[in-house]
Design an enzyme around this catalytic site. Sequence first.
Site, PDB file in Angstrom:
ATOM      1  N   LYS A 176       0.877  -1.183   0.000  1.00  0.00           N
ATOM      2  CA  LYS A 176       0.000   0.000   0.000  1.00  0.00           C
ATOM      3  C   LYS A 176       0.911   1.228   0.000  1.00  0.00           C
ATOM      4  O   LYS A 176       1.420   1.644   1.029  1.00  0.00           O
ATOM      5  CB  LYS A 176      -0.887  -0.013   1.247  1.00  0.00           C
ATOM      6  CG  LYS A 176      -2.226   0.681   1.116  1.00  0.00           C
ATOM      7  CD  LYS A 176      -2.174   2.157   0.769  1.00  0.00           C
ATOM      8  CE  LYS A 176      -1.855   3.038   1.946  1.00  0.00           C
ATOM      9  NZ  LYS A 176      -1.655   4.467   1.550  1.00  0.00           N
ATOM     10  N   GLU A 251       9.962   2.138  10.389  1.00  0.00           N
ATOM     11  CA  GLU A 251      11.053   3.076  10.118  1.00  0.00           C
ATOM     12  C   GLU A 251      10.420   4.449  10.164  1.00  0.00           C
ATOM     13  O   GLU A 251       9.626   4.808   9.289  1.00  0.00           O
ATOM     14  CB  GLU A 251      11.678   2.743   8.757  1.00  0.00           C
ATOM     15  CG  GLU A 251      13.079   3.267   8.636  1.00  0.00           C
ATOM     16  CD  GLU A 251      13.098   4.628   8.009  1.00  0.00           C
ATOM     17  OE1 GLU A 251      13.101   5.624   8.778  1.00  0.00           O
ATOM     18  OE2 GLU A 251      13.112   4.706   6.776  1.00  0.00           O
ATOM     19  N   CYS A 285      14.074  10.984   6.089  1.00  0.00           N
ATOM     20  CA  CYS A 285      14.054  10.652   7.515  1.00  0.00           C
ATOM     21  C   CYS A 285      15.431  10.888   8.131  1.00  0.00           C
ATOM     22  O   CYS A 285      15.542  11.145   9.314  1.00  0.00           O
ATOM     23  CB  CYS A 285      13.607   9.210   7.691  1.00  0.00           C
ATOM     24  SG  CYS A 285      14.483   8.078   6.623  1.00  0.00           S
ATOM     25  N   GLU A 386      10.370  16.837  14.172  1.00  0.00           N
ATOM     26  CA  GLU A 386      10.769  16.629  12.782  1.00  0.00           C
ATOM     27  C   GLU A 386      10.002  17.581  11.853  1.00  0.00           C
ATOM     28  O   GLU A 386       8.772  17.602  11.852  1.00  0.00           O
ATOM     29  CB  GLU A 386      10.480  15.176  12.364  1.00  0.00           C
ATOM     30  CG  GLU A 386      10.972  14.888  10.960  1.00  0.00           C
ATOM     31  CD  GLU A 386      10.735  13.439  10.531  1.00  0.00           C
ATOM     32  OE1 GLU A 386       9.588  12.972  10.619  1.00  0.00           O
ATOM     33  OE2 GLU A 386      11.704  12.790  10.105  1.00  0.00           O
TER      34      GLU A 386
HETATM   35  O1  TXE Z   1       3.039  10.278   6.636  1.00  0.00           O
HETATM   36  P1  TXE Z   1       2.204   9.040   7.101  1.00  0.00           P
HETATM   37  P2  TXE Z   1       2.587  11.668   6.024  1.00  0.00           P
HETATM   38  C1  TXE Z   1       7.030  12.135   8.510  1.00  0.00           C
HETATM   39  C2  TXE Z   1       7.302  13.573   8.173  1.00  0.00           C
HETATM   40  C3  TXE Z   1       5.992  14.040   7.644  1.00  0.00           C
HETATM   41  C4  TXE Z   1       5.026  13.273   8.485  1.00  0.00           C
HETATM   42  C5  TXE Z   1       3.657  13.086   7.906  1.00  0.00           C
HETATM   43  O2  TXE Z   1       7.630  14.269   9.346  1.00  0.00           O
HETATM   44  O3  TXE Z   1       5.818  15.416   7.805  1.00  0.00           O
HETATM   45  O4  TXE Z   1       5.625  12.016   8.656  1.00  0.00           O
HETATM   46  O5  TXE Z   1       3.734  12.594   6.591  1.00  0.00           O
HETATM   47  C6  TXE Z   1      -0.125   5.444   5.448  1.00  0.00           C
HETATM   48  N1  TXE Z   1      -3.312   3.084   8.691  1.00  0.00           N
HETATM   49  N2  TXE Z   1       7.468  11.214   7.476  1.00  0.00           N
HETATM   50  O6  TXE Z   1       1.285  12.128   6.592  1.00  0.00           O
HETATM   51  O7  TXE Z   1       0.812   9.412   7.505  1.00  0.00           O
HETATM   52  C7  TXE Z   1      -0.147   6.470   4.352  1.00  0.00           C
HETATM   53  O8  TXE Z   1      -1.226   6.225   3.470  1.00  0.00           O
HETATM   54  C8  TXE Z   1      -2.413   2.569   7.836  1.00  0.00           C
HETATM   55  C9  TXE Z   1       8.684  10.511   7.742  1.00  0.00           C
HETATM   56  O9  TXE Z   1       2.674  11.580   4.579  1.00  0.00           O
HETATM   57  O10 TXE Z   1       3.028   8.360   8.111  1.00  0.00           O
HETATM   58  C10 TXE Z   1       1.214   6.282   3.748  1.00  0.00           C
HETATM   59  O11 TXE Z   1       1.205   5.181   2.859  1.00  0.00           O
HETATM   60  N3  TXE Z   1      -1.641   3.321   7.057  1.00  0.00           N
HETATM   61  C11 TXE Z   1       8.871   9.360   6.838  1.00  0.00           C
HETATM   62  C12 TXE Z   1       2.089   5.944   4.964  1.00  0.00           C
HETATM   63  O12 TXE Z   1       1.179   5.567   5.989  1.00  0.00           O
HETATM   64  C13 TXE Z   1      -1.750   4.648   7.150  1.00  0.00           C
HETATM   65  C14 TXE Z   1       8.416   9.487   5.447  1.00  0.00           C
HETATM   66  C15 TXE Z   1       2.935   7.093   5.480  1.00  0.00           C
HETATM   67  O13 TXE Z   1       2.109   8.178   5.757  1.00  0.00           O
HETATM   68  C16 TXE Z   1      -2.663   5.247   8.039  1.00  0.00           C
HETATM   69  C17 TXE Z   1       7.179  10.233   5.320  1.00  0.00           C
HETATM   70  C18 TXE Z   1      -3.469   4.401   8.835  1.00  0.00           C
HETATM   71  N4  TXE Z   1      -4.378   4.881   9.704  1.00  0.00           N
HETATM   72  C19 TXE Z   1       6.777  11.075   6.316  1.00  0.00           C
HETATM   73  N5  TXE Z   1      -2.555   6.588   7.915  1.00  0.00           N
HETATM   74  C20 TXE Z   1      10.194   8.650   6.919  1.00  0.00           C
HETATM   75  N6  TXE Z   1      10.409   7.907   8.006  1.00  0.00           N
HETATM   76  O14 TXE Z   1      10.984   8.691   6.002  1.00  0.00           O
HETATM   77  C21 TXE Z   1      -1.612   6.824   6.970  1.00  0.00           C
HETATM   78  N7  TXE Z   1      -1.131   5.657   6.497  1.00  0.00           N
END
Ligand code: TXE
Length: 493
Positions: A176, A251, A285, A386
């Site tokens: 996903k 991660e 990250c 972050e």
């Molecule tokens: O990430 P999300 P977002 C951090 C970064 C950013 C913040 C939010 O600080 O500003 O996270 O970003 C899925 N059940 N990172 O909102 O929500 C979603 O569809 C299951 C750090 O974009 O964590 C996507 O596929 N899945 C990071 C994935 O989770 C769910 C990289 C990541 O989205 C869900 C990106 C749920 N309830 C953002 N809700 C890194 N570690 O590199 C969302 N998702």
Amino acid sequence: MGNLKRYQMTIAGKKVDPASGEWFETENPYTGKAWAEIPRGNAEDIDRAVKAAKDALPGWRRTIATQRGHLMRKLGDLIAENADSLAATEVRDNGKLIAEMGLQLKYAPQWYYYFGGLADKIEGAVIPIDKPDTFNFTRKEPLGVIGMITPWNSPLMLTAWKLAPALAAGNTVVLKPSEFTSASALEFMDLVKQAGFPDGVVNIVTGYGKEAGEALISHPDVAKIAFTGGSATGKHVYSTAAQSFKKVSLELGGKSPNIVFDDCNVENAVKGVISGIFAATGQTCIAGSRLLVQKSIHNEFVDKLVALAKTAKMGDPMDPDTQVGPVTTPPQYEKILGYMDIAKGEGAEAVLGGGKATRPECGDGWFVEPTIFTGVNNQMRIAQEEVFGPVLSVIPFEDEEEALAIGNDVVYGLAAGVWTESIRRAFIMSQELQAGTVWVNTYRAVSYMSPFGGYKQSGLGRESGQAAIEEYLQTKSVWISMATEVPNPFVMR
Ligand code: TXE
């Protein structure tokens, strides 16, 4: 709508429309305009995909491991052959630079080669057991159906980090991707098919986190969730997965210190700090978002940093000369600008940038100025939380002890950088920093061979390197008795 490219998902080897009959638009961060339509998958699609993965599991786990590896190497070759077009899709969808994505996608096959090579080296052990007439050995077996949830910042690379060890270990998969950047993974599924993987071994369901994602993390037939994303979502994934005792690897984010000592090679350190925070528009990250610089060189170092950062060329990410591209998503854009205001409100001084980028070459894209804040102390929100953008906080320190105290004083522990010419200092810092990765006189280096993951609240488990395959295996202990008679059945043997 109308003339936008419309994607389909792949479930059980077939291209399918979403059960909802709905698609949502995905936008190009450089133009701010929609360019394709992504299937809005929901719980029904997840259920179909998990069933397909479950049905494919017995065949895949029994496939001769060498053959699994062979298919994975074929997939690696296909990614390499299609790297340019996949990179162009990633750039269109997530705004990262073609200069970086092109290289990244030429490198991504290595994960499939490396783990493909490991597939037939997964060995159990014969235990010289302390019982007479008994043979005891261990088998390493796959976990089952793995749910993979990836973020928007490096879609295919982060898929490779999870998919390669999972497949090598004999698991089947439902992927996903992030709703913001699903296009490249949807195209990648064509290569999975072309490589010859049996139907259902890898399935993809696109859609929103709260619909498709939620259904995946709570599905009873999913054995493990491998997640990369933000901490808040990671916490939710962890607690939801706990309801059915799924294995989890996470991660998550970081607030990594990049620590510059006065005995360093200053020119190199300046470049290392720039690459740590401005590459990929800071949306990584591992961003080195806290620059800890020794007081004795603070002003000189900041001046040099600002001078080099000022030369960064912004604009069209498809232009190979562009160095800082747009922010990937509108919410992320708002979040970064919000943190710039928070920092100013906390008394930090923007010695570079500090707001939206309105340069003509930025067009209508979601651009922010590369930003450097001085006068930051480690208790401020800008130093603790972050941002995930090109925003650097500069924090001065006196000596090694203080550098370590500040460096470790965050909830995160993903990475850290150290710039010094002293081997003693390099060793001590690398030993004492609470981070899953420590770079000395370099930054932002990763490899399929070296483990990657977080200390503290930056995550659970490791990706890449030999140990990563263990995250997708479970150990079975097999006992075979050669005794001709079962002794007293009322006592433990
Ligand atoms: O990430 P999300 P977002 C951090 C970064 C950013 C913040 C939010 O600080 O500003 O996270 O970003 C899925 N059940 N990172 O909102 O929500 C979603 O569809 C299951 C750090 O974009 O964590 C996507 O596929 N899945 C990071 C994935 O989770 C769910 C990289 C990541 O989205 C869900 C990106 C749920 N309830 C953002 N809700 C890194 N570690 O590199 C969302 N998702």
